[in-house]
Design an enzyme around this catalytic site. Structure first.
Site, short mmCIF file in Angstrom:
data_model
loop_
_atom_site.label_atom_id
_atom_site.label_comp_id
_atom_site.label_asym_id
_atom_site.label_seq_id
_atom_site.Cartn_x
_atom_site.Cartn_y
_atom_site.Cartn_z
N LEU A 84 0.82 -1.20 0.00
CA LEU A 84 0.00 0.00 0.00
C LEU A 84 0.86 1.25 0.00
CD1 LEU A 84 -2.67 1.51 0.23
CD2 LEU A 84 -2.58 1.12 2.71
N ASP B 54 13.60 3.35 11.41
CA ASP B 54 12.61 2.56 12.14
C ASP B 54 11.70 3.56 12.84
OD1 ASP B 54 11.13 1.07 13.93
OD2 ASP B 54 12.86 0.08 14.87
N VAL B 55 10.43 3.63 12.45
CA VAL B 55 9.56 4.68 12.98
C VAL B 55 9.27 4.51 14.46
CG1 VAL B 55 8.51 5.22 10.75
CG2 VAL B 55 7.44 3.49 12.24
N TYR C 44 -3.80 -6.47 15.75
CA TYR C 44 -3.80 -5.46 14.70
C TYR C 44 -4.96 -4.49 14.87
CZ TYR C 44 -4.43 -3.53 9.98
OH TYR C 44 -4.63 -2.70 8.90
N LYS D 270 -4.98 -0.33 15.68
CA LYS D 270 -5.57 0.66 14.77
C LYS D 270 -6.70 1.44 15.44
CE LYS D 270 -3.09 -0.08 11.03
NZ LYS D 270 -2.19 0.96 10.49
#
Length: 253
Positions: free
Chosen positions: A17, A60-61, A159, A163
Site C-alpha cells: 500500500l 525505524d519509525v 492489529y 488501529k
C-alpha cells in the site's frame, strides 16, 4: 498548499500500500520521502524510477531518535522539509485468518508489537514534523487505519486494537493541532486486493468480501491511495479528525 508544492513523507512507502500511495503522490507532482525500515533495495529503486522529486530514507519509525534524524536528512535533501506525513508503516503482520492466534492463546507481545508500530510510530513522526509544520502554519497528517474495528469479520485482535488506538490518537491530535493549521485524519481500508500483507489471503475470501460490497469488488491499493490524496489536498482544508472508510461500501461508518 497544492500537492505539487509539498514534500510528503510516506512511512513504509516502498512496498504494498505504501508504494501505491507513493506512486499516487508522484503522479500528482508531489515530492515524496519514501521511508523504509528493511526494504532498502525496493525503496532506492522506486525513488530512482520516480525521479528527483522522490528520495528514499531509512528509519525505524518506532525509534524516536531515528525519526528525528530522518526529518533532518529530509530537510537537508529537499531544502524545504516535510509538510505532510502519511503513517502507513505496518509492523510485521500477515492477513491470514487461518494462521492468526485465537483469543485464548494470543500473547500480549503481539499487541505490544502492533501498538508500537501503529501508535508509537505515528506519535514519533507527528512530533518530529511539528516544528516545521508550525513554522509554516500548515501541515497534513494522514494515518492508515482499518474497517475491522467496525466490522471484525476476521478477529485479528492485536492489529485491530492497535488501529483503534490510532484512531483515538488521530482525533485527539486533530483537536490539539488544529489551531496551528495542521489537519489530522485517518483513511481506513478493508482487505486490499492485493498487498504484501494480504497475499496470504485465499482467493475465496477475496471473492466473498467482493460479493458483500455494493460495488461487488475488493478495493485496490491504488483506489485507497487516491483517498489519501484527498486529505492532503486543498479540497480537504476544512476536514480534520475524520475517519474515511474506503472499502467499496462494505462498512457504513
Amino acid at each position: 498548499m497544492l500537492l505539487s508544492e509539498q514534500w510528503v513523507l510516506v512511512t513504509g512507502g516502498a512496498r504494498g500500500l505504501g508504494q501505491a500511495i507513493t506512486r499516487a503522490l508522484a503522479r500528482e507532482g508531489a515530492g515524496v520521502v519514501v521511508n523504509y525500515h528493511r526494504s532498502e533495495a525496493a525503496a532506492l529503486a522506486l525513488a530512482e524510477e520516480l525521479g528527483p522529486r522522490a528520495i528514499a530514507l531509512q528509519a525505524d519509525v518506532t525509534d524516536a531518535a531515528a525519526v528525528q534524524s530522518l526529518f533532518a536528512a529530509a530537510r537537508e535533501r529537499t531544502g524545504a522539509g516535510i509538510s505532510a506525513v502519511v503513517n502507513n508503516a505496518l509492523a510485521q503482520f500477515s492477513f491470514d485468518g487461518d494462521a492468526r492466534p485465537r483469543l485464548g492463546d494470543i500473547a500480549w507481545e503481539r499487541f505490544s508489537q502492533q501498538i508500537e508500530g501503529a501508535v508509537k510510530g505515528a506519535l514519533n513522526t507527528m512530533q518530529a514534523a511539528l516544528p516545521g509544520m508550525r513554522a509554516q502554519g500548515f501541515g497534513r497528517i494522514v494515518n492508515v487505519g482499518t474497517n475491522l474495528f467496525q466490522n471484525p469479520v476476521v478477529p485479528y485482535h492485536d492489529y485491530t486494537a492497535a488501529k483503534a488506538a490510532l484512531l483515538s490518537l488521530t482525533r485527539t491530535a486533530a483537536n490539539d493541532l488544529g489551531p496551528d493549521g495542521i489537519t489530522v485524519n485517518m483513511v481506513s481500508g478493508g482487505l486490499l486486493r492485493t498487498t504484501d500483507a494480504s497475499s496470504a489471503t485465499p482467493e475465496a475470501v477475496f471473492d466473498l468480501i467482493a460479493s458483500l460490497t455494493p460495488l461487488r469488488r475488493v478495493t485496490t491499493p491504488a483506489e485507497f491511495a487516491d483517498a489519501v490524496l484527498f486529505f492532503l489536498s486543498p479540497w480537504a482544508r476544512a476536514v480534520t479528525g475524520q475517519n474515511l472508510v474506503v472499502d467499496s461500501g462494505l462498512v457504513k461508518d
